[in-house]
Design a protein around this motif. Structure first.
Motif, PDB file in Angstrom:
ATOM      1  N   UNK A 252       0.870  -1.173  -0.015  1.00 53.74           N
ATOM      2  CA  UNK A 252       0.171  -0.106   0.083  1.00 53.74           C
ATOM      3  C   UNK A 252       0.754   1.356  -0.095  1.00 53.74           C
ATOM      4  N   UNK A 253       0.512   2.192  -0.902  1.00 53.30           N
ATOM      5  CA  UNK A 253       1.023   3.457  -0.760  1.00 53.30           C
ATOM      6  C   UNK A 253      -0.066   4.389  -0.107  1.00 53.30           C
ATOM      7  N   UNK A 254       0.264   5.254   0.969  1.00 52.29           N
ATOM      8  CA  UNK A 254      -0.741   6.262   1.797  1.00 52.29           C
ATOM      9  C   UNK A 254      -0.061   7.616   1.314  1.00 52.29           C
ATOM     10  N   UNK A 255      -0.899   8.296   0.596  1.00 50.66           N
ATOM     11  CA  UNK A 255      -0.608   9.500   0.065  1.00 50.66           C
ATOM     12  C   UNK A 255      -0.779  10.856   0.862  1.00 50.66           C
ATOM     13  N   UNK A 256       0.073  11.760   1.219  1.00 47.62           N
ATOM     14  CA  UNK A 256      -0.237  12.931   1.875  1.00 47.62           C
ATOM     15  C   UNK A 256      -0.331  14.082   0.833  1.00 47.62           C
ATOM     16  N   UNK A 257      -1.222  14.907   0.388  1.00 47.93           N
ATOM     17  CA  UNK A 257      -1.265  15.769  -0.537  1.00 47.93           C
ATOM     18  C   UNK A 257      -0.705  17.099   0.143  1.00 47.93           C
ATOM     19  N   UNK A 258      -0.375  17.892  -1.025  1.00 50.40           N
ATOM     20  CA  UNK A 258       0.152  19.366  -0.724  1.00 50.40           C
ATOM     21  C   UNK A 258      -0.981  20.305  -0.649  1.00 50.40           C
ATOM     22  N   UNK A 259      -0.365  21.857  -0.694  1.00 46.18           N
ATOM     23  CA  UNK A 259      -1.268  22.694  -0.347  1.00 46.18           C
ATOM     24  C   UNK A 259      -0.501  23.947   0.509  1.00 46.18           C
ATOM     25  N   UNK A 260      -1.234  24.232   1.550  1.00 46.47           N
ATOM     26  CA  UNK A 260      -2.431  23.669   2.030  1.00 46.47           C
ATOM     27  C   UNK A 260      -3.645  24.273   1.286  1.00 46.47           C
ATOM     28  N   UNK A 261      -4.655  23.704   0.851  1.00 45.23           N
ATOM     29  CA  UNK A 261      -6.058  24.007   0.514  1.00 45.23           C
ATOM     30  C   UNK A 261      -6.684  25.147   1.469  1.00 45.23           C
ATOM     31  N   UNK A 262      -7.010  26.212   0.834  1.00 45.92           N
ATOM     32  CA  UNK A 262      -7.788  27.047   1.854  1.00 45.92           C
ATOM     33  C   UNK A 262      -9.153  27.172   2.258  1.00 45.92           C
ATOM     34  N   UNK A 263      -9.892  26.037   1.696  1.00 45.47           N
ATOM     35  CA  UNK A 263     -11.251  25.947   1.714  1.00 45.47           C
ATOM     36  C   UNK A 263     -11.711  25.569   3.196  1.00 45.47           C
ATOM     37  N   UNK A 264     -12.902  25.778   3.636  1.00 43.33           N
ATOM     38  CA  UNK A 264     -13.326  25.657   5.141  1.00 43.33           C
ATOM     39  C   UNK A 264     -13.314  24.264   5.520  1.00 43.33           C
ATOM     40  N   UNK A 265     -14.038  23.458   4.663  1.00 48.83           N
ATOM     41  CA  UNK A 265     -14.040  21.840   4.802  1.00 48.83           C
ATOM     42  C   UNK A 265     -13.214  21.004   3.882  1.00 48.83           C
ATOM     43  N   UNK A 266     -13.445  19.766   4.136  1.00 45.44           N
ATOM     44  CA  UNK A 266     -12.788  18.812   3.523  1.00 45.44           C
ATOM     45  C   UNK A 266     -13.198  18.779   1.983  1.00 45.44           C
ATOM     46  N   UNK A 267     -12.417  18.861   1.067  1.00 44.72           N
ATOM     47  CA  UNK A 267     -12.599  18.874  -0.538  1.00 44.72           C
ATOM     48  C   UNK A 267     -12.769  17.432  -1.063  1.00 44.72           C
ATOM     49  N   UNK A 268     -14.160  16.999  -1.399  1.00 49.34           N
ATOM     50  CA  UNK A 268     -14.089  15.580  -1.980  1.00 49.34           C
ATOM     51  C   UNK A 268     -13.451  15.229  -3.064  1.00 49.34           C
ATOM     52  N   UNK A 269     -12.924  16.342  -3.783  1.00 49.16           N
ATOM     53  CA  UNK A 269     -12.295  16.239  -5.008  1.00 49.16           C
ATOM     54  C   UNK A 269     -10.957  16.159  -4.905  1.00 49.16           C
ATOM     55  N   UNK A 270     -10.416  16.390  -4.058  1.00 46.71           N
ATOM     56  CA  UNK A 270      -8.828  16.449  -3.744  1.00 46.71           C
ATOM     57  C   UNK A 270      -8.157  15.155  -3.831  1.00 46.71           C
ATOM     58  N   UNK A 271      -8.641  14.255  -2.989  1.00 46.41           N
ATOM     59  CA  UNK A 271      -7.857  13.099  -3.106  1.00 46.41           C
ATOM     60  C   UNK A 271      -8.177  12.203  -4.400  1.00 46.41           C
ATOM     61  N   UNK A 272      -9.426  12.668  -5.149  1.00 44.61           N
ATOM     62  CA  UNK A 272      -9.806  11.787  -6.440  1.00 44.61           C
ATOM     63  C   UNK A 272      -8.678  12.351  -7.315  1.00 44.61           C
ATOM     64  N   UNK A 273      -8.487  13.752  -7.462  1.00 44.75           N
ATOM     65  CA  UNK A 273      -7.554  14.251  -8.408  1.00 44.75           C
ATOM     66  C   UNK A 273      -6.071  13.791  -8.093  1.00 44.75           C
ATOM     67  N   UNK A 274      -5.617  13.560  -6.809  1.00 46.79           N
ATOM     68  CA  UNK A 274      -4.281  13.118  -6.414  1.00 46.79           C
ATOM     69  C   UNK A 274      -4.089  11.530  -6.870  1.00 46.79           C
ATOM     70  N   UNK A 275      -5.321  10.906  -6.762  1.00 47.83           N
ATOM     71  CA  UNK A 275      -5.329   9.552  -7.255  1.00 47.83           C
ATOM     72  C   UNK A 275      -5.030   9.470  -8.862  1.00 47.83           C
ATOM     73  N   UNK A 276      -5.923  10.287  -9.548  1.00 50.07           N
ATOM     74  CA  UNK A 276      -5.366  10.418 -10.894  1.00 50.07           C
ATOM     75  C   UNK A 276      -4.021  10.783 -11.427  1.00 50.07           C
TER      76      UNK A 276
END
Length: 482
Positions: free
Chosen positions: A82-106
């Motif tokens: 398994x590879x567990x991924x930690x994304x960059x940023x930080x993004x500045x939205x208030x909540x969790x972005x449901x599209x961010x991890x999907x974009x990173x997977x792609x």
């Protein structure tokens, strides 16, 4: 259709996989689609993979109990790791972005194509918080294990600011014989929060000295370490307009006024920031600084430029006499340091890869990380590789596949590779991906201080020792709240 599960995972895991795919709710849409209908249950629900993984993996999405959305992919021919991924940023939205991890997977589908399962969290909220992001990264690993069983090996990968997050994961959870086996850090912001943004502090004050429009004299004034006053409605478009007004950065050189060209030349020469990323660095020194100061540190200042001598302009004496100066609040420095600085205390193999001409996370971040590990007497766990590429977070897929394989081999065999060995193995992967191998195994890495003006005490690494971390951890409310 569910991913093929290796026999060594057992029938209980097969049942969990089947349950995850059959949970009541709708099938999540395409890779850029909506979050799981059952995200609140914490269980992953089957989702359509991106086009790059269609037919070769089974994908899932969900939301953990802390509110962080995540994505998971399991190859149909899974190697068991398994590879567990930690994304960059930080993004500045208030909540969790449901599209961010999907974009990173792609983006990092290459890892799935190499046979690894992949799991990435979007983090429970936007804004700064390295320990929070590390906890959410660990949470998605635990969720993967609960649903799919314990992998043969687990590696954590961090990109950009996610490099700091993944390095923090290694320090918090990566004990020998713990849940993680190896660490891959690419294009990492590895100098930590208390020193890693000093060049953006310098940009913020140098820019204002020359441009006087951020803020304008007619606007409410605020200390520049805030980045932007709390109530400001400035947008990124407005910031770009002010930068263009002062420097003409978006215009061809022949279209700039003489003053614009001199302002631009002075700002670039003094700060060492590349022209092509000037706007993005100023954006960080505006909006992300406001997030750090106002939203995470309660208005306290973690930044300082006292004692810094700025040089390279057409009149250094006037610049240093006129630039705004400020001293950090020690409690703000403590909290930012505790949250994001690295102690260097790692016990598992760490492999890094960084473009030499990275215009966003300067390659000298690697020098800070090396010094931190050596200062903690853990340098034997680190191998660093460098490429002659010139973009941030746009390294070659051939190199990603090669680096992950080199790390996994190091973990399996205990034989530490050299940069030369890693460079030599890349052409095998380039035959499959065709994106090029650009390693420079003999590259000489200069110190962090050679690129970034050091503050008092800034030449000693790690920036936070394990003793400091332990002492600070006993203080109620220390750090940045999740």
């Amino acid at each position: 259709m569910l991913a093929r599960i290796p026999r060594w995972l057992g029938s209980a895991t097969k049942r969990r996989v089947g349950l995850a795919a059959c949970l009541a709710g709708v099938l999540v849409g395409a890779l850029t689609g909506a979050p799981s209908a059952h995200a609140d249950a914490g269980h992953p629900v089957s989702a359509a993979c991106s086009e790059s993984l269609t037919g070769s993996a089974t994908c899932y999405t969900g939301q953990d109990t802390n509110g962080a959305y995540y994505a998971i992919a399991v190859p149909k021919t899974w190697n068991g790791s398994l590879v567990v991924h930690a994304h960059g940023g930080p993004d500045l939205g208030d909540g969790s972005d449901p599209g961010r991890s999907l974009d990173d997977l792609d983006r990092w589908a290459v890892m799935v194509k190499e046979g690894y399962a992949w799991a990435g969290s979007s983090y429970r909220r936007g804004g700064y918080g390295t320990r929070m992001a590390a906890e959410d990264t660990e949470n998605v690993r635990r969720l993967f294990v609960k649903e799919f069983g314990t992998p043969k090996r687990t590696h954590v990968h961090g990109q950009s600011w996610g490099g700091d997050v993944a390095a923090k994961v290694a320090e918090m959870y990566g004990l020998k014989h713990g849940p993680y086996d190896g660490v891959l850090l690419t294009s990492g912001v590895l100098a930590g929060g208390s020193r890693g943004y000093d060049y953006r502090v310098d940009l913020r004050v140098v820019y204002q000295y020359y441009c006087r429009n951020h803020p304008r004299p007619t606007e409410p004034q605020y200390p520049l370490w805030e980045g932007l006053r709390a109530g400001s409605t400035m947008t990124t478009t407005g910031l770009r307009a002010r930068l263009q007004e002062c420097t003409g950065y978006a215009s061809a050189p022949q279209e700039r006024t003489a003053l614009q060209q001199r302002n631009l030349d002075d700002i670039l020469a003094v700060t060492g920031i590349p022209e092509r990323t000037l706007e993005s660095h100023l954006r960080f020194a505006t909006f992300t600084f406001r997030d750090i100061v106002m939203d995470r540190l309660g208005g306290r200042n973690p930044f300082s430029n006292r004692g810094v001598w700025y040089s390279g302009s057409h009149d250094d004496k006037a610049l240093n006499a006129g630039v705004e100066r400020f001293t950090a609040d020690p409690t703000a420095v403590r909290d930012l340091s505790y949250d994001s600085d690295l102690t260097g205390k790692v016990s598992i193999p760490v492999l890094t890869m960084h473009a030499i001409d990275d215009p966003t996370a300067f390659v000298e971040h690697e020098a800070a990380y090396r010094a931190a590990l050596e200062g903690a007497h853990r340098g034997q766990h680190l191998v660093q590789t460098f490429t002659r590429e010139s973009e941030h977070s746009e390294l070659s897929n051939s190199e990603y596949a090669n680096s992950l394989t080199a790390l996994d081999r190091w973990v399996r065999t205990g034989r530490k590779p050299t940069p030369q060995m890693i460079a030599a193995s890349c052409p095998v992967f380039d035959r499959a991906y065709g994106t090029g191998c650009f390693y420079e195994p003999d590259f000489h890495l200069a110190s962090y201080a050679s690129r970034v003006n050091p503050r008092p005490g800034g030449l000693n690494w790690p920036a936070m020792t394990t003793a400091q971390e332990k002492a600070w951890s006993r203080i109620d409310g220390v750090g940045i709240a999740p």
